[in-house]
Scaffold this motif. Structure first.
Motif, PDB file in Angstrom:
ATOM      1  N   ASN A  86       0.800  -1.221   0.000  1.00 43.29           N
ATOM      2  CA  ASN A  86       0.000   0.000   0.000  1.00 43.29           C
ATOM      3  C   ASN A  86       0.835   1.274   0.000  1.00 43.29           C
ATOM      4  N   ASP A  87       2.143   1.135  -0.182  1.00 46.89           N
ATOM      5  CA  ASP A  87       3.019   2.301  -0.183  1.00 46.89           C
ATOM      6  C   ASP A  87       3.119   2.837  -1.612  1.00 46.89           C
ATOM      7  N   CYS A  88       2.156   3.698  -1.980  1.00 49.44           N
ATOM      8  CA  CYS A  88       2.075   4.147  -3.369  1.00 49.44           C
ATOM      9  C   CYS A  88       2.340   5.632  -3.519  1.00 49.44           C
ATOM     10  N   VAL A  89       2.644   6.315  -2.440  1.00 52.92           N
ATOM     11  CA  VAL A  89       2.703   7.768  -2.476  1.00 52.92           C
ATOM     12  C   VAL A  89       3.726   8.261  -3.491  1.00 52.92           C
ATOM     13  N   SER A  90       4.851   7.586  -3.623  1.00 52.03           N
ATOM     14  CA  SER A  90       5.905   8.061  -4.502  1.00 52.03           C
ATOM     15  C   SER A  90       5.654   7.712  -5.971  1.00 52.03           C
ATOM     16  N   LEU A  91       4.641   6.903  -6.231  1.00 51.93           N
ATOM     17  CA  LEU A  91       4.370   6.457  -7.594  1.00 51.93           C
ATOM     18  C   LEU A  91       3.082   7.104  -8.104  1.00 51.93           C
ATOM     19  N   PHE A  92       3.144   8.413  -8.254  1.00 47.98           N
ATOM     20  CA  PHE A  92       1.993   9.202  -8.671  1.00 47.98           C
ATOM     21  C   PHE A  92       1.740   9.042 -10.168  1.00 47.98           C
ATOM     22  N   ILE A  93       0.473   8.918 -10.558  1.00 45.23           N
ATOM     23  CA  ILE A  93       0.108   8.807 -11.970  1.00 45.23           C
ATOM     24  C   ILE A  93      -0.449  10.151 -12.432  1.00 45.23           C
ATOM     25  N   PRO A  94       0.188  10.788 -13.401  1.00 47.50           N
ATOM     26  CA  PRO A  94      -0.307  12.093 -13.857  1.00 47.50           C
ATOM     27  C   PRO A  94      -1.649  11.976 -14.567  1.00 47.50           C
ATOM     28  N   ILE A  95      -2.518  12.947 -14.341  1.00 45.06           N
ATOM     29  CA  ILE A  95      -3.847  13.001 -14.935  1.00 45.06           C
ATOM     30  C   ILE A  95      -4.035  14.367 -15.576  1.00 45.06           C
ATOM     31  N   THR A  96      -4.724  14.415 -16.687  1.00 48.05           N
ATOM     32  CA  THR A  96      -5.034  15.685 -17.328  1.00 48.05           C
ATOM     33  C   THR A  96      -6.233  16.330 -16.645  1.00 48.05           C
ATOM     34  N   PHE A 124     -18.063  16.345  -8.524  1.00 48.19           N
ATOM     35  CA  PHE A 124     -16.774  15.663  -8.476  1.00 48.19           C
ATOM     36  C   PHE A 124     -15.660  16.698  -8.362  1.00 48.19           C
ATOM     37  N   ASP A 125     -14.579  16.312  -7.670  1.00 48.44           N
ATOM     38  CA  ASP A 125     -13.409  17.188  -7.581  1.00 48.44           C
ATOM     39  C   ASP A 125     -12.189  16.372  -7.166  1.00 48.44           C
ATOM     40  N   SER A 126     -11.030  16.870  -7.545  1.00 50.73           N
ATOM     41  CA  SER A 126      -9.729  16.382  -7.059  1.00 50.73           C
ATOM     42  C   SER A 126      -9.516  14.895  -7.301  1.00 50.73           C
ATOM     43  N   VAL A 127      -9.356  14.516  -8.571  1.00 51.97           N
ATOM     44  CA  VAL A 127      -9.014  13.136  -8.923  1.00 51.97           C
ATOM     45  C   VAL A 127      -7.510  12.947  -8.764  1.00 51.97           C
ATOM     46  N   VAL A 128      -7.111  11.869  -8.108  1.00 51.82           N
ATOM     47  CA  VAL A 128      -5.695  11.586  -7.915  1.00 51.82           C
ATOM     48  C   VAL A 128      -5.467  10.091  -8.055  1.00 51.82           C
ATOM     49  N   GLY A 129      -4.317   9.714  -8.632  1.00 47.71           N
ATOM     50  CA  GLY A 129      -4.054   8.301  -8.858  1.00 47.71           C
ATOM     51  C   GLY A 129      -2.629   7.902  -8.514  1.00 47.71           C
ATOM     52  N   TYR A 130      -2.476   6.652  -8.072  1.00 46.67           N
ATOM     53  CA  TYR A 130      -1.175   6.102  -7.713  1.00 46.67           C
ATOM     54  C   TYR A 130      -1.066   4.672  -8.226  1.00 46.67           C
ATOM     55  N   GLN A 131       0.152   4.205  -8.340  1.00 47.51           N
ATOM     56  CA  GLN A 131       0.354   2.789  -8.611  1.00 47.51           C
ATOM     57  C   GLN A 131       1.361   2.223  -7.630  1.00 47.51           C
ATOM     58  N   CYS A 132       1.067   1.015  -7.151  1.00 46.03           N
ATOM     59  CA  CYS A 132       2.015   0.291  -6.312  1.00 46.03           C
ATOM     60  C   CYS A 132       2.936  -0.495  -7.234  1.00 46.03           C
ATOM     61  N   GLY A 133       4.216  -0.507  -6.900  1.00 49.45           N
ATOM     62  CA  GLY A 133       5.177  -1.207  -7.731  1.00 49.45           C
ATOM     63  C   GLY A 133       4.863  -2.677  -7.900  1.00 49.45           C
ATOM     64  N   GLN A 134       5.492  -3.285  -8.848  1.00 49.96           N
ATOM     65  CA  GLN A 134       5.192  -4.661  -9.227  1.00 49.96           C
ATOM     66  C   GLN A 134       5.616  -5.664  -8.139  1.00 49.96           C
ATOM     67  N   PHE A 135       4.719  -6.605  -7.853  1.00 48.48           N
ATOM     68  CA  PHE A 135       5.075  -7.708  -6.979  1.00 48.48           C
ATOM     69  C   PHE A 135       6.034  -8.643  -7.732  1.00 48.48           C
ATOM     70  N   THR A 136       7.012  -9.145  -7.035  1.00 50.19           N
ATOM     71  CA  THR A 136       7.958 -10.068  -7.672  1.00 50.19           C
ATOM     72  C   THR A 136       7.815 -11.450  -7.058  1.00 50.19           C
ATOM     73  N   THR A 137       7.962 -12.466  -7.898  1.00 49.02           N
ATOM     74  CA  THR A 137       7.839 -13.864  -7.447  1.00 49.02           C
ATOM     75  C   THR A 137       9.125 -14.607  -7.750  1.00 49.02           C
ATOM     76  N   SER A 138       9.662 -15.298  -6.735  1.00 50.10           N
ATOM     77  CA  SER A 138      10.884 -16.084  -6.924  1.00 50.10           C
ATOM     78  C   SER A 138      10.626 -17.525  -6.481  1.00 50.10           C
ATOM     79  N   THR A 139      11.243 -18.449  -7.181  1.00 42.37           N
ATOM     80  CA  THR A 139      11.065 -19.869  -6.888  1.00 42.37           C
ATOM     81  C   THR A 139      12.426 -20.484  -6.563  1.00 42.37           C
ATOM     82  N   THR A 140      12.500 -21.176  -5.443  1.00 36.21           N
ATOM     83  CA  THR A 140      13.742 -21.826  -5.010  1.00 36.21           C
ATOM     84  C   THR A 140      13.509 -23.322  -4.867  1.00 36.21           C
ATOM     85  N   THR A 141      14.359 -24.115  -5.492  1.00 37.98           N
ATOM     86  CA  THR A 141      14.259 -25.585  -5.387  1.00 37.98           C
ATOM     87  C   THR A 141      15.478 -26.122  -4.646  1.00 37.98           C
ATOM     88  N   THR A 142      15.203 -26.898  -3.605  1.00 38.55           N
ATOM     89  CA  THR A 142      16.311 -27.477  -2.817  1.00 38.55           C
ATOM     90  C   THR A 142      16.160 -28.988  -2.741  1.00 38.55           C
TER      91      THR A 142
END
Length: 209
Positions: free
Chosen positions: A19-29, A191-209
């Motif tokens: 939920n840490d999306c503050v730094s990933l602002f999406i510009p809107i016209t 309506f007023d003040s539309v604002v948008g953010y994106q959360c960075g991509q989740f990464t998946t790693s697989t380890t076989t032992t």
């Protein structure tokens, strides 16, 4: 000798948490509708929904504009959008959605007249039409907000639209839709003040032992 193979899959959220999306602002016209008064609304496409006709006040107004007995003041003193009684406004806000990225947008809403207004706020992967034939894509239920003048008494509150792109929708655009569709002459939403953010991509790693 018996050999046991264990496969472990780990999903890691973006730095700072999902939920840490503050730094990933999406510009809107024209997010706060400050570019012009009336219609058309720069940056936004209006779709007339199939009712008996929209209200004459549909479009952008200055803070303090009065419709009947209701005078609407914005939180920042700027302009606001009357959604009308049978209109939808949309904007392409994401050119190409990335898989596993969470897109979240917010908008402030209130009533702009004396009757209960009806609002929906959601994404689609193509341009919405007057028949509302495009199905919303959403991580959360797309509900109809009822804006009751008696309860709100001019107060604004914030609603959200959220969507996590999947493998099926990755690469598709995302359109943000603000829908105001109650066919009552005095059932108008603001309506007023539309604002948008994106959360960075989740990464998946697989380890076989």
């Amino acid at each position: 000798t018996t050999t046991t193979t264990t496969t472990t899959t780990t999903t890691t959220p973006p730095a700072g948490g999902a939920n840490d999306c503050v730094s990933l602002f999406i510009p809107i016209t024209n997010p706060s509708f400050e570019d012009a008064v009336g219609l058309p609304v720069p940056g936004w496409t209006q779709v007339d929904l199939p009712d008996t006709g929209d209200h004459w006040t549909t479009g952008v107004h200055r803070s303090g504009f009065k419709i009947g007995r209701i005078q609407t003041f914005t939180l920042d003193g700027g302009r606001w959008l009357t959604g009308g009684r049978s209109s939808l406004f949309y904007q392409k806000v994401v050119l190409s959605a990335e898989a596993n990225v969470v897109y979240t947008f917010y908008v402030n809403i209130t009533h702009a007249s004396t009757s209960i207004a009806k609002v929906r706020f959601y994404f689609t992967t193509s341009e919405q039409d007057g028949a509302l034939s495009k199905t919303p894509v959403s991580d959360i239920p797309v509900v109809t907000e009822s804006l009751n003048p008696t309860d709100l008494n001019g107060s604004w509150y914030q609603i959200s639209a959220q969507y996590t792109a999947t493998g099926l929708t990755a690469g598709s655009p995302l359109y943000l839709n603000m829908e105001s569709s109650r066919n009552t002459a005095t059932g108008l939403a603001a309506f007023d003040s539309v604002v948008g953010y994106q959360c960075g991509q989740f990464t998946t790693s697989t380890t076989t032992t």
